[in-house]
Design an enzyme around this catalytic site. Structure first.
Site, PDB file in Angstrom:
ATOM      1  N   ALA A  66       0.706  -1.195   0.269  1.00 44.09           N
ATOM      2  CA  ALA A  66       0.135   0.334   0.481  1.00 44.09           C
ATOM      3  C   ALA A  66       0.976   1.364   0.087  1.00 44.09           C
ATOM      4  O   ALA A  66       1.872   1.016   0.201  1.00 44.09           O
ATOM      5  CB  ALA A  66      -1.167  -0.251   1.099  1.00 44.09           C
ATOM      6  N   GLY A 112       0.530  -5.090   0.759  1.00 41.78           N
ATOM      7  CA  GLY A 112      -0.587  -4.933  -0.196  1.00 41.78           C
ATOM      8  C   GLY A 112      -0.525  -5.713  -1.539  1.00 41.78           C
ATOM      9  O   GLY A 112      -1.325  -6.187  -2.071  1.00 41.78           O
ATOM     10  N   GLU A 115      -0.358  -9.472  -0.544  1.00 46.24           N
ATOM     11  CA  GLU A 115      -1.334  -9.735  -0.451  1.00 46.24           C
ATOM     12  C   GLU A 115      -2.544 -10.179  -1.599  1.00 46.24           C
ATOM     13  O   GLU A 115      -3.665  -9.976  -1.828  1.00 46.24           O
ATOM     14  CB  GLU A 115      -2.674  -8.571   0.396  1.00 46.24           C
ATOM     15  CG  GLU A 115      -2.171  -8.589   2.268  1.00 46.24           C
ATOM     16  CD  GLU A 115      -2.303  -7.514   2.986  1.00 46.24           C
ATOM     17  OE1 GLU A 115      -2.042  -6.222   2.495  1.00 46.24           O
ATOM     18  OE2 GLU A 115      -2.971  -7.457   3.985  1.00 46.24           O
ATOM     19  N   GLU A 135       4.307  -5.207   7.633  1.00 44.09           N
ATOM     20  CA  GLU A 135       3.771  -4.151   8.138  1.00 44.09           C
ATOM     21  C   GLU A 135       4.394  -4.263   9.590  1.00 44.09           C
ATOM     22  O   GLU A 135       4.212  -2.749  10.046  1.00 44.09           O
ATOM     23  CB  GLU A 135       1.911  -4.356   7.953  1.00 44.09           C
ATOM     24  CG  GLU A 135       1.708  -4.109   7.045  1.00 44.09           C
ATOM     25  CD  GLU A 135       1.422  -5.594   5.643  1.00 44.09           C
ATOM     26  OE1 GLU A 135       2.432  -6.112   5.656  1.00 44.09           O
ATOM     27  OE2 GLU A 135       1.159  -5.485   4.834  1.00 44.09           O
TER      28      GLU A 135
HETATM   29  N1  COA Z   1       4.219   2.914  -0.300  1.00 46.18           N
HETATM   30  C1  COA Z   1       4.828   4.374  -0.674  1.00 46.18           C
HETATM   31  N2  COA Z   1       5.560   4.240  -1.945  1.00 46.18           N
HETATM   32  C2  COA Z   1       7.200   3.074  -1.857  1.00 46.18           C
HETATM   33  C3  COA Z   1       6.799   2.407  -1.683  1.00 46.18           C
HETATM   34  C4  COA Z   1       5.624   2.008  -0.867  1.00 46.18           C
HETATM   35  N3  COA Z   1       5.100   0.598  -0.203  1.00 46.18           N
HETATM   36  N4  COA Z   1       7.461   1.528  -1.891  1.00 46.18           N
HETATM   37  C5  COA Z   1       8.604   1.958  -2.639  1.00 46.18           C
HETATM   38  N5  COA Z   1       8.003   2.905  -2.526  1.00 46.18           N
HETATM   39  C6  COA Z   1       8.817   4.151  -3.344  1.00 46.18           C
HETATM   40  C7  COA Z   1      10.263   4.420  -3.136  1.00 46.18           C
HETATM   41  O1  COA Z   1       9.827   5.898  -1.625  1.00 46.18           O
HETATM   42  C8  COA Z   1      10.661   5.645  -3.364  1.00 46.18           C
HETATM   43  O2  COA Z   1      10.481   6.172  -3.791  1.00 46.18           O
HETATM   44  P1  COA Z   1      10.695   7.651  -4.534  1.00 46.18           P
HETATM   45  O3  COA Z   1      12.261   7.748  -5.731  1.00 46.18           O
HETATM   46  O4  COA Z   1      10.115   9.510  -4.812  1.00 46.18           O
HETATM   47  O5  COA Z   1      11.832   8.482  -3.262  1.00 46.18           O
HETATM   48  C9  COA Z   1      10.716   4.247  -4.885  1.00 46.18           C
HETATM   49  O6  COA Z   1       9.393   3.472  -4.195  1.00 46.18           O
HETATM   50  C10 COA Z   1      11.712   3.189  -5.078  1.00 46.18           C
HETATM   51  O7  COA Z   1      11.713   2.773  -4.068  1.00 46.18           O
HETATM   52  P2  COA Z   1      13.192   2.860  -2.722  1.00 46.18           P
HETATM   53  O8  COA Z   1      13.218   2.657  -1.588  1.00 46.18           O
HETATM   54  O9  COA Z   1      13.990   3.759  -2.773  1.00 46.18           O
HETATM   55  O10 COA Z   1      13.696   1.477  -3.457  1.00 46.18           O
HETATM   56  P3  COA Z   1      14.837   0.072  -2.598  1.00 46.18           P
HETATM   57  O11 COA Z   1      15.289  -0.578  -4.090  1.00 46.18           O
HETATM   58  O12 COA Z   1      16.171   1.023  -2.034  1.00 46.18           O
HETATM   59  O13 COA Z   1      13.763  -1.113  -2.345  1.00 46.18           O
HETATM   60  C11 COA Z   1      11.924  -2.144  -1.362  1.00 46.18           C
HETATM   61  C12 COA Z   1      12.814  -1.392  -2.292  1.00 46.18           C
HETATM   62  C13 COA Z   1      10.765  -2.815  -2.372  1.00 46.18           C
HETATM   63  C14 COA Z   1      12.319  -3.012  -0.188  1.00 46.18           C
HETATM   64  C15 COA Z   1      11.699  -0.684  -0.685  1.00 46.18           C
HETATM   65  O14 COA Z   1      10.649   0.896  -1.202  1.00 46.18           O
HETATM   66  C16 COA Z   1      10.011  -0.770   0.466  1.00 46.18           C
HETATM   67  O15 COA Z   1      10.532  -1.509   1.347  1.00 46.18           O
HETATM   68  N6  COA Z   1       9.219  -0.723   0.544  1.00 46.18           N
HETATM   69  C17 COA Z   1       8.561  -0.328   1.217  1.00 46.18           C
HETATM   70  C18 COA Z   1       8.181  -1.824   1.653  1.00 46.18           C
HETATM   71  C19 COA Z   1       6.603  -2.351   2.707  1.00 46.18           C
HETATM   72  O16 COA Z   1       6.661  -1.403   3.669  1.00 46.18           O
HETATM   73  N7  COA Z   1       5.368  -2.037   1.939  1.00 46.18           N
HETATM   74  C20 COA Z   1       4.282  -2.491   2.905  1.00 46.18           C
HETATM   75  C21 COA Z   1       3.544  -1.597   3.297  1.00 46.18           C
HETATM   76  S1  COA Z   1       2.314  -1.117   4.017  1.00 46.18           S
END
Ligand code: COA
Length: 260
Positions: A66, A112, A115, A135
């Site tokens: 999400a 999400g 999910e 989460e």
């Molecule tokens: N919500 C909003 N934005 C998200 C996102 C999310 N769940 N997951 C990734 N993004 C965005 C990042 O903020 C970033 O945006 P920016 O370039 O404007 O800063 C972009 O997507 C790229 O992500 P980034 O974190 O820089 O990539 P990464 O390769 O370093 O890491 C992940 C990849 C997937 C490990 C990391 O993005 C992450 O942990 N995301 C969240 C996962 C999460 O907790 N999901 C559950 C949500 S309830």
């Protein structure tokens, strides 16, 4: 269909549905969820669509969860409404769809995103896929059915560990756990997914829908799945496709089903 965050294309009975916010790793913001709800409803009424291949844009993510930036200041009530609306209009709607959804997982499927994949009827993963429910790292728990569907798919012990540790699993491990049906090289992801959907499309559509209903009944509170199966089995005898299926078998030819 014209969407901001989804790319859709109908070809040979398959709706190719791609979540397309590649710069945000296809994270599910409100607008994307609204669009998904719309397209899921369209699938049910379109005679051109027989099944759905759901994937994420790019090679990095299926869906990274999400959109965290949208709910950072939510209250308790807003949080509950977020989960309830999403579950009803998207996640449960996919699971209960009369037409099969296949998730082609092309990278990160987190929160999400996992999910969403778990709400689909079949999951095929690229060997680069990584899956998890992170989460608790945000002080939350899964809200789009993750605690329930992960437990159904891989069992209580392993689901609890994955959710409490927030650890991701790779595709190979996910397949062993039963979280993925198949793992293939990323370059084969769509063709392998199409192969499965093309096979399903040769079967009687009403029987396919009835099978989805009966399998889902295993996990529906207050519903006796055996009774659901008996009722759905009986109803098929009233379908023209049943007569066609049996005639084709006896005449040693391929059945031509009409979904009637
Ligand atoms: N919500 C909003 N934005 C998200 C996102 C999310 N769940 N997951 C990734 N993004 C965005 C990042 O903020 C970033 O945006 P920016 O370039 O404007 O800063 C972009 O997507 C790229 O992500 P980034 O974190 O820089 O990539 P990464 O390769 O370093 O890491 C992940 C990849 C997937 C490990 C990391 O993005 C992450 O942990 N995301 C969240 C996962 C999460 O907790 N999901 C559950 C949500 S309830």
């Amino acid at each position: 269909m014209n969407y901001q965050n989804l790319v859709t294309e109908i070809r040979n009975g398959i709706l190719y549905l791609t979540i397309s916010r590649e710069k945000k790793l296809n994270a599910l913001n409100k607008e994307t969820l609204t669009e998904l709800a719309d397209v899921i409803a369209f699938v049910q009424r379109s005679s051109d669509v027989k099944c759905v291949l759901l994937t994420g844009a790019g090679e990095k993510a299926f869906v990274a969860g999400a959109d965290i930036s949208e709910f950072s200041s939510y209250s308790t009530e807003q949080g509950e409404a977020l989960a309830r609306n999403g579950q009803t209009t998207v996640f449960d709607a996919i699971e209960n769809s009369a037409k099969p959804f296949l998730a082609a997982i092309n990278g990160f499927a987190l929160g999400g995103g996992l999910e969403l994949a778990m709400a689909c009827h079949i999951r095929v993963g690229a060997d680069t896929a990584k899956m998890g429910l992170p989460e608790v790292t945000l002080g939350l728990i899964p809200g789009y059915g993750g605690t329930q569907r992960l437990t159904q798919l891989i069992g209580k012990g392993r689901a609890t560990e994955m959710i409490l540790t927030a650890e991701m699993v790779n595709a190979e491990k996910a397949e062993k756990m039963g979280l993925l049906n198949h793992v293939v090289p990323l370059s084969d992801l769509i063709s392998r997914s199409e192969e499965i959907l093309n096979k399903i499309m040769l079967r009687a559509p009403l029987a396919v829908s009835a099978a989805i209903t009966a399998v889902n009944a295993v996990y529906t509170d207050g519903v006796n799945g055996y009774e659901t199966e008996i009722a759905e089995f009986g109803k098929r005898f009233g379908n023209k496709d049943f007569k066609e299926g049996v005639s084709a078998f006896l005449e040693k030819r391929t059945a031509q089903f009409k979904g009637m």
